[in-house]
Each structure stands twice: as C-alpha cells, then as structure tokens.
Design a protein around this motif. Structure first.
Motif, short mmCIF file in Angstrom:
data_model
loop_
_atom_site.label_atom_id
_atom_site.label_comp_id
_atom_site.label_asym_id
_atom_site.label_seq_id
_atom_site.Cartn_x
_atom_site.Cartn_y
_atom_site.Cartn_z
N ARG A 1 0.68 -1.32 -0.08
CA ARG A 1 0.09 0.08 -0.08
C ARG A 1 0.85 1.31 -0.10
O ARG A 1 1.93 1.28 0.70
N ILE A 2 0.58 2.04 -0.89
CA ILE A 2 1.54 3.50 -1.01
C ILE A 2 0.66 4.45 -0.93
O ILE A 2 -0.56 4.64 -0.91
N GLU A 3 1.39 5.80 -0.18
CA GLU A 3 0.92 7.13 0.12
C GLU A 3 1.56 7.85 -0.87
O GLU A 3 2.84 8.14 -0.74
N ILE A 4 1.11 8.74 -1.65
CA ILE A 4 1.61 9.56 -2.49
C ILE A 4 1.24 11.10 -2.11
O ILE A 4 -0.21 11.43 -2.09
N PHE A 5 2.24 11.86 -1.68
CA PHE A 5 1.59 13.34 -0.95
C PHE A 5 0.90 14.00 -1.72
O PHE A 5 0.15 14.92 -1.47
N ASN A 6 1.62 14.19 -3.09
CA ASN A 6 1.30 15.30 -3.90
C ASN A 6 0.07 14.85 -4.92
O ASN A 6 0.45 15.18 -6.24
N GLY A 7 -0.44 13.63 -4.75
CA GLY A 7 -1.61 13.28 -5.63
C GLY A 7 -1.95 11.91 -5.62
O GLY A 7 -1.66 11.37 -4.40
N SER A 8 -2.46 11.26 -6.62
CA SER A 8 -2.48 9.78 -6.67
C SER A 8 -1.96 9.26 -7.71
O SER A 8 -1.64 9.88 -8.63
N GLU A 9 -1.94 7.87 -8.00
CA GLU A 9 -1.42 7.18 -9.10
C GLU A 9 -2.80 7.66 -10.26
O GLU A 9 -3.75 7.10 -9.70
N PRO A 10 -2.16 7.84 -11.35
CA PRO A 10 -3.37 8.02 -12.33
C PRO A 10 -3.92 6.63 -12.90
O PRO A 10 -3.20 5.54 -12.98
N LEU A 11 -5.12 6.55 -13.42
CA LEU A 11 -5.81 5.64 -13.86
C LEU A 11 -6.25 6.12 -15.41
O LEU A 11 -7.54 6.84 -15.13
N ASN A 12 -5.81 5.95 -16.38
CA ASN A 12 -6.29 6.69 -17.69
C ASN A 12 -6.24 5.33 -18.59
O ASN A 12 -5.21 5.12 -19.53
N PRO A 13 -7.19 4.35 -18.46
CA PRO A 13 -7.11 3.23 -19.32
C PRO A 13 -6.94 3.40 -20.71
O PRO A 13 -7.66 4.08 -21.34
N GLY A 14 -6.06 2.97 -21.47
CA GLY A 14 -5.72 2.83 -22.85
C GLY A 14 -5.05 3.91 -23.23
O GLY A 14 -4.56 3.86 -24.37
N VAL A 15 -4.62 5.24 -22.46
CA VAL A 15 -3.93 6.04 -22.96
C VAL A 15 -2.82 6.05 -23.08
O VAL A 15 -2.03 5.45 -21.93
N VAL A 16 -1.88 5.97 -24.18
CA VAL A 16 -0.60 5.74 -24.30
C VAL A 16 0.22 6.75 -23.39
O VAL A 16 0.03 7.95 -23.61
N ALA A 17 1.08 6.30 -22.71
CA ALA A 17 1.77 7.15 -21.87
C ALA A 17 2.67 8.33 -22.33
O ALA A 17 3.28 8.11 -23.58
N SER A 18 2.81 9.24 -21.89
CA SER A 18 3.56 10.45 -22.57
C SER A 18 4.47 11.09 -21.17
O SER A 18 3.95 10.79 -20.37
N GLU A 19 5.23 12.05 -21.53
CA GLU A 19 5.90 12.64 -20.66
C GLU A 19 5.13 13.34 -19.47
O GLU A 19 4.24 14.24 -19.88
#
Length: 587
Positions: A471-489
């Motif tokens: 289990r992780i905690e991210i202080f400045n946001g959350s892990e994104p979930l954008n299904p199918g969207v090709v990762a970019s910078e």
C-alpha cells in the motif's frame, strides 16, 4: 432458436482521441468463415487494456441484434455494422433480461459460460462516436455480457446457440447490472448474487463490498464501485483550530499540534490519514491548500502534523516562520485510505524522509493496541540531523512484542553512531530486504519521495512480496488511472492555458494548483484537471464507473449528466460534475 450472426475480431491499435493517443481493441470486424476460440481469446482478436477487458472471465463479449435495433431507433442511426459495439459475437436471441449468469451454451465446437455483464468505458463512446454511450448502455439495461470459454473450438456465423446448462441462482444479466449500478441494492439480492458460482471475481467482490458497507451502516454512495481512495469520505468544510505546540523534529522538519479553541472533540481519524490546511500567508494573498499526514497518536483532543521545510516551499516556510502557539489555522476533517488494515499478517512500515509521518501514526496505533504481529520499521535518511522521530520510534518499537527496526543513512556524519543512530550506510535495497528477512506475506505500507517509492516497489517485488500486498501513499496526488491512454511525458501540475480571474476557483489540494472554472471550455471538473495535468483516475467519463470518485474538501457542485448513482456524502464524481462556487478537491 438463438443463432450466431457474426464473429468479430480486431487487434489493438493506436487511435487519436482528444489530442491523446489511445491503444484500443474496440474496433472489431466480421470474420469470413470459421474462427478458433481459445481460452483467452478468439484467433485474430486482442484487447488493448487487459486490466479492464479480456482474460479468462471476459474472453468473449456478446451483443444482441435486438439491441442493435433498439439503439438505431434511440440514436436515430442507420450506419451500424457487425462489431459496432465492440462485441465478438453478434447474436440473434439471448436477451440480457433472459440470460442468467452461469448459463452455459454450446456454439459450434465450443462451450461457453456467462460470467458477468459488460463494464462500459469511454472507448465504446469513441467507437460509437457518442460520448454518452457508457452511461446509455448501462442505464438502458442492455449492456451485453461476457462468456468464459469452457471448451475451446471453432465457431462461425450461422451456428445455432444451444443452451446446455443453467446457473445455481437465476439472476439475469440485466438484473445483475441494475443491482450494481442503480441506487437500490437490496441485501437479499446482493446475497443471492454473491452465491452465483459462475460470477466473475471482480463482480463478486463488488457485491461483497456493498454487503460489508450495509453491515457497517454506511447509507450513501456505492462501496461496490468506489475506488480505495474514496472509501473513507469526510464531511466537507474547514474549522479553525488553535496551535497548541510547536516542536523541531530535525533540521528540516517541524511538528505542529492543534486543538479546538473551545476544547470540543475533533472528528476522529484513522491511523495513516491526513488533514488539509487552508493557509493565507498574507491577508491579500490567495488561500494555499496543503495536505499533511497526521503523525501522532489517535486523539480527539488534538491533531499533530509534521512539515518538511523546503527552501522554496511557501506553505512550510509560512508555518515555520509565522505561525505561533495560539494562532488559529483552518483545518479539514481527516481523510484518506492509506490506513492500517486489520489482520494477522506481519507489518512492514517502509519510508524515507518526511514519508515517515503516516507510518508513525500507524506505529502509534500498533503500539497502543500492543499488537502481537511482527512489525518491521525500515527507514532511510541522509544522516542524524535529517532523521526526525528517531527517539519516538525507538520507544514505540520497544513497546511491541515483535518489533524490529532498521535504519540506513546515505551520508552519515562522522558523529553519527553506527549501531545506535543507524544500522547501515547506503540505501534500502533488495540486499537489505533479504538481510532483514522481510516476510513475503507481510502487509507493506510505503511512503516517501516518488523515486524512492518506485525503487522500493521494484525491490519488494525482487524480494518476493506481491504487488497487491504493498500500500502506497503519494503526498502530491494519486497514481493516475487513464485506461488505454498511451503514456507520454508527465508534467508537473500547472495552471491551464488562458486561465482568468473569472468563475469559481477550483483548488486541487494535493497537487497545489488552483484554476478558474470556464464553462465554455470545460464540460466537467475532470477536463479542468486534465488541462492542469493534475493526476486523475477515470474510465467511463459519464458517471457510471466511479473510478473518478474523489474527496470534496469544501464547496458545492452540480451534476450534468446526472450519474447513475451519486457518490458517498463528502465525495464527488469529477467526470460529470461542475462547480457552483469555489471548490477544493482532494486531488
């Protein structure tokens, strides 16, 4: 007689959508002749997003020609072709209000079992050129359904569909779809659905979550759909708390304790949760919103936070240099899902730097309960001067029957004492994890700088700890979930182009960005978040799936379109909501 009208397949490919690239297999074309059906796929077929589509439970998607006719009339369309809805099998018969989960059918040389209704996402909207389609399919009671392949074989257009078995519970696809997505969740029907042996694990988990929420008296929202980050909603708003104590924890960390000025009890917190502060460095400056983990023992008398002072950190410098005992600070109710979970598995508390704060609160809870689980505290710092809470952690660990700690300093000072202040020079790594014998069945709580957490997840995996135990905690946001969207910078959150001073101000508290709402540019708060590169989670974009459910820290919103079921009080669905006044969101 039910009949297979068309077999449709298609391999994933990149398409352009809203200035992004989406990798999707939603586009299917009819097969000429026979087609081999395997356990996971049809020959020539594939899915771009295996987290949401495909696999054993969703090997074949089925849609009915009767629903084609319904949508042609409803949407006033005449351009439909086989595969229009992304289905593998276009069929005559097998309506959603008659087929039951667990029914078995023989088609050609293959044997199939119904496992679940379709879960719609934005990609069917792309295929249909109708963004509302995910919500329309679900609300209409015509979602279609998935087959599991029990016996591989060849199929082809024209094959008869023969029913050869029935489920132990007679619950139709349409009934199950409504049970999850409509606002009504009768307990007797949830229990009935959970007993269906053929039901896919994901859907069964959703119904079990709804049953648990009913058992605990939760009266709003949909626990079967809400993501983990939204499972502990809190009442919106801020209350002024008085600073009761200030303490320097290390060279760059200061703790503030706050209480109600009239001594009233504070909203209770869970170990690991955080609060949001609303700060005004000057009377004329815009409010700053910052999230800080509670770092002390559970208490309804006071909250303690610990703040790292960054050289250019506006909020931290203001708290250190200008806030004094007796000053009032606007504070939200505790929130967050990074909390201590019940169970008997060993616990690993793994952090670096200021990431120790939520883990310290968890450690306090374990110590207060005299928890008998194995507890391993792993911490990384530069040196003793940059090591907050050292004496506090040693005292708490000593109170646990099975507590151990291991501390690494990357650059210890000559005066730092090996074996007293720290245990090793260097960094936490798979070698360290092996030397301290991290149990592979441990529940791991991880917090720290982003790069550190990425390295630790790899190191844990190399040590045999399954990702779902971390289990992780991210202080400045959350892990994104954008299904199918090709990762970019990835860009750091920022103001959108053309931001003005007009319209409600929408503050994304965890990202530190506040932008004005412009209804002529944005249709939803999600679109504003995307314009600011604020990390977000979504799938349907039409108020169905609840993946975008987020905490409403303060303000008010309206919905357009209205979601199929509203989220829990204190939360909002950003994909279909708009602000009606200034807003603070837990993103």
């Amino acid at each position: 007689m039910a009949r297979l009208l068309s077999v449709n397949v298609g391999l994933p490919r990149n398409i352009s959508w809203n200035d992004r690239t989406v990798y999707t297999g939603i586009f299917k074309n009819p097969v000429a002749g026979r087609c081999r059906v395997g356990r996971l796929n049809l020959d020539g077929d594939g899915q771009g997003d295996l987290a949401g589509h495909g696999g054993e439970q969703r090997a074949v998607f089925v849609y009915q020609i009767a629903s084609y006719r319904y949508w042609q009339k409803h949407l006033n369309r005449t351009d439909f072709v086989y595969g229009q809805f992304g289905e593998n099998f276009t069929v005559e018969g097998l309506p959603d209000d008659a087929v039951c989960i667990g029914d078995r059918f023989r088609i050609g040389g293959a044997l199939f079992e119904v496992t679940q209704p379709r879960v719609t996402c934005y990609r069917v909207g792309i295929r249909m050129d109708e963004p509302r389609m995910p919500a329309l399919l679900t609300s209409s009671g015509r979602p279609g359904f998935y087959f599991r392949v029990l016996q591989e074989g060849d199929v082809g257009a024209g094959d008869e569909i023969l029913k050869v078995g029935e489920a132990n519970e007679r619950v139709t696809v349409a009934e199950l779809n409504a049970l999850l997505y409509s606002p009504e969740h009768p307990r007797v029907e949830l229990e009935r659905a959970a007993r269906i042996k053929a039901l896919s694990p994901g859907w069964r988990g959703s119904f079990e979550a709804l049953l648990r929420s009913q058992s605990t008296g939760v009266e709003s929202g949909n626990a079967g759909l809400a993501p983990p980050a939204a499972l502990h909603p809190a009442a919106p708003g801020f209350q002024p708390l008085a600073v009761a104590d200030l303490e320097q924890e290390s060279v760059d960390v200061v703790s503030l304790s706050m209480r109600h000025p009239d001594g009233k009890p504070l909203p209770p917190a869970l170990p690991g949760q955080y609060i949001v502060l609303r700060l005004r460095p000057t009377r004329s400056s815009a409010a700053l919103f910052r999230s800080y983990s509670l770092s002390g023992p559970l208490s309804e008398e006071r909250y303690r936070i610990s703040v790292k002072i960054e050289p250019h950190g506006t909020a931290g410098l203001f708290l250190r240099d200008h806030v004094r005992i007796g000053d009032l600070v606007d504070v939200s109710s505790p929130r967050g899902s990074f909390t201590l979970q019940p169970g008997q598995s060993p616990v690993v508390l793994l952090s670096a730097g200021i990431g120790a704060t939520p883990l310290l609160a968890i450690l306090y809870a374990l110590a207060a309960a005299r928890d008998t689980r194995q507890v391993l505290w792993l911490y990384a710092a530069r040196d003793r001067r940059h090591h907050p809470f050292a004496a506090e952690v040693r005292r708490l660990m000593a109170s646990l029957p099975h507590g151990r700690s291991y501390v690494c300093y990357s650059r210890p000072d000559p005066v730092d004492r090996l074996g007293v202040d720290f245990d090793a020079t260097g960094h936490l790594s798979p070698l360290v994890f092996n030397s301290v014998s991290i149990p592979q069945d441990a529940d791991v709580y991880l917090c720290g700088p982003v790069d550190f957490m990425a390295d630790m997840k790899e190191a844990l995996a190399a040590s045999g700890v399954a990702p779902d135990r971390v289990r992780i905690e991210i202080f400045n946001g959350s892990e994104p979930l954008n299904p199918g969207v090709v990762a970019s910078e990835r860009r750091a959150p920022h103001l959108p182009e053309g931001d003005t001073d007009a319209g409600p101000l929408v503050s994304f508290a965890r990202s530190g960005v506040a932008a004005h709402w412009n209804p002529s540019v944005y249709r939803s708060i999600l679109e504003l978040a995307e314009a600011c590169d604020v990390p977000s989670r979504w799938s349907c974009r039409t108020g169905v799936c609840h993946n975008c459910e987020s905490g409403l820290i303060s303000g008010a919103i309206a919905y357009e379109p209205e979601p199929l079921e509203r989220p829990a009080d204190g939360n909002l669905l950003i994909c279909c909501s708009q602000p009606t006044r200034d807003l603070v969101i837990d993103l």
